[in-house]
Design an enzyme around this catalytic site. Sequence first.
Site, PDB file in Angstrom:
ATOM      1  N   SER A 188      31.682  35.351  46.275  1.00 38.04           N
ATOM      2  CA  SER A 188      32.098  36.661  46.211  1.00 38.04           C
ATOM      3  C   SER A 188      32.299  37.380  47.477  1.00 38.04           C
ATOM      4  O   SER A 188      32.750  38.519  47.508  1.00 38.04           O
ATOM      5  CB  SER A 188      30.828  37.555  45.553  1.00 38.04           C
ATOM      6  OG  SER A 188      31.051  37.316  44.292  1.00 38.04           O
ATOM      7  N   LYS A 191      35.842  39.081  48.081  1.00 42.49           N
ATOM      8  CA  LYS A 191      36.014  40.504  47.971  1.00 42.49           C
ATOM      9  C   LYS A 191      36.199  41.332  49.376  1.00 42.49           C
ATOM     10  O   LYS A 191      36.898  42.473  49.085  1.00 42.49           O
ATOM     11  CB  LYS A 191      34.802  41.063  47.122  1.00 42.49           C
ATOM     12  CG  LYS A 191      34.620  40.683  45.724  1.00 42.49           C
ATOM     13  CD  LYS A 191      33.414  41.371  45.054  1.00 42.49           C
ATOM     14  CE  LYS A 191      33.531  40.809  43.452  1.00 42.49           C
ATOM     15  NZ  LYS A 191      32.927  39.399  43.539  1.00 42.49           N
ATOM     16  N   SER A 365      29.390  44.153  43.668  1.00 43.87           N
ATOM     17  CA  SER A 365      29.839  42.756  43.358  1.00 43.87           C
ATOM     18  C   SER A 365      30.710  42.779  41.962  1.00 43.87           C
ATOM     19  O   SER A 365      30.503  41.832  41.199  1.00 43.87           O
ATOM     20  CB  SER A 365      29.164  41.490  43.389  1.00 43.87           C
ATOM     21  OG  SER A 365      29.701  40.154  43.707  1.00 43.87           O
TER      22      SER A 365
END
Length: 527
Positions: A188, A191, A365
């Site tokens: 993640s 991102k 997230s």
Amino acid sequence: MVVPELRPWRAARPRLARVAEAVRPRIARAVAATGPRVARLARAASPQVTRITRVKTWQYTAGAATAGLALAAGVVTAAGPWDSGQRTAERDRAVAAGQPGGASHGGAGRAGANGTGPRPAPSAASVLTGLGGVTAAGLPDRKALAGVLDPLLVDGALGGRRSAAVVDVATGTRLYGTGADEALTPASTTKIATAVAALSALGADHRLDTRAVFEPDTRELILVGGGDPTLTADRDAEGRASLRTLAARTAAALEKRDVRAVTLSYDTTLYAGDDLHPIGVNDNLARVTALMADEARTDGSTSGPAPRHADPAAEATRSFAKFLAAEGVETTPPGPSKATDRAQTLATVSSPPLSALVERMLTHSDNDVAEALARHTALAAGERADFAGAGRAVEQQLKKLGVSTRGAVIKDGSGLNRDGRLTAALLTELLTKAADPGRPELRATLTGLPVAGFTGTLSGRYGDGAAGLVRAKTGTLTGVNTLAGTVVDASGRVLAFAFLGSDTTDPVTAQTALDRAATALAECGCG
């Protein structure tokens, strides 16, 4: 596959009393660990703060925690800690505490004329000046920094392969690197790249519109998806675009046309390609479609993993039909369609600005927001709005910013695709770009990072570490644990860091190892 998160952003004021009681114990614990460091940083960062008193009262506890959070966000460049970037949880926490502190927070006279009662908490320093001009101290010594980090990053809990980098935010100087240019699965932390690309391509103030259009020849009403995953059917929209509002406005527009019955359809053609992520059906992500309400969640949750509707667009349109019925508009069962050039727009609702969407994506997230922002980056770049086009567009946008993408493979916006690859060097360069005073449109990349011990995916971590001083994006897949963000070190400098571990076997021990490394950065003056 990803850490469950807290609820997303919400308007703070109606809930301040409840929030205050909920966060008070956590703030107290965090301050016990960070109070001395906060005092050092406050003195270094602001000549106006001349004295830090001992932790004796809840008033001081709240004030010191706020100071730590403000200092952790030292990469903002406004005159006050709430003005340019302190938009998310820190502001809500401080307001929720309901305790003034210092002259700039209405604290004058709180101790009483006779000196009785608690002293007001010292004000948080407005900002650190690490982005330009005078800094709190000289650059950390590379050898000293390596002496601190090397023993921590060889921890077997971080797996067989790892990539790490530390950069001074003010100067862009790399202070530490081990395998920094080796491309690993970022999970993640992808991102961060999505955030920088979307903000650069679209601008921080860009909004995503959902429209209701009317085909006068066929009396067809079409709900046109604008790619806003935060569109909500909830009664309390809390700043999000509301299907209920859209229905009320649409009904009013139809009434002016003397239309009370329509054929109802929906249009999802803004996006292209397969709407199912390569991971398949998964509670971490709905089908990636241009029309959905409340991220197609079926359980009423607002963040974290949840079961999803099989057809988000159809479900959102069925909700829209119910709201229209309440306004006296009769509809047919909805089906897919495409609005023509003759369609007349009856009503529009808009998402929060892109900066707020980016903050939500990073703090919690949020995979649905991430995939939407990647698609919109593709649209802005003239690429096909599918997974492949989004990946190309994000990479192209980073190159336009002058960032080296060597070794990078961007497969999606969320990082759920295990075939994605990023380097620690790239992640720290992106964080440094976001801190550039000349690029204020990128600032939400930093303000959205979870705050250690307080917000989002870091709310349950750093209980005995650098709570309030580390802001970082987490990344977790099976066998992959990553962390990338910013930290204020003991001398007051703001550092960007990225730690990536692959082939990990225990996510808990891997997370602990990552947190130890970030905490070591916070504690290291390394002069």
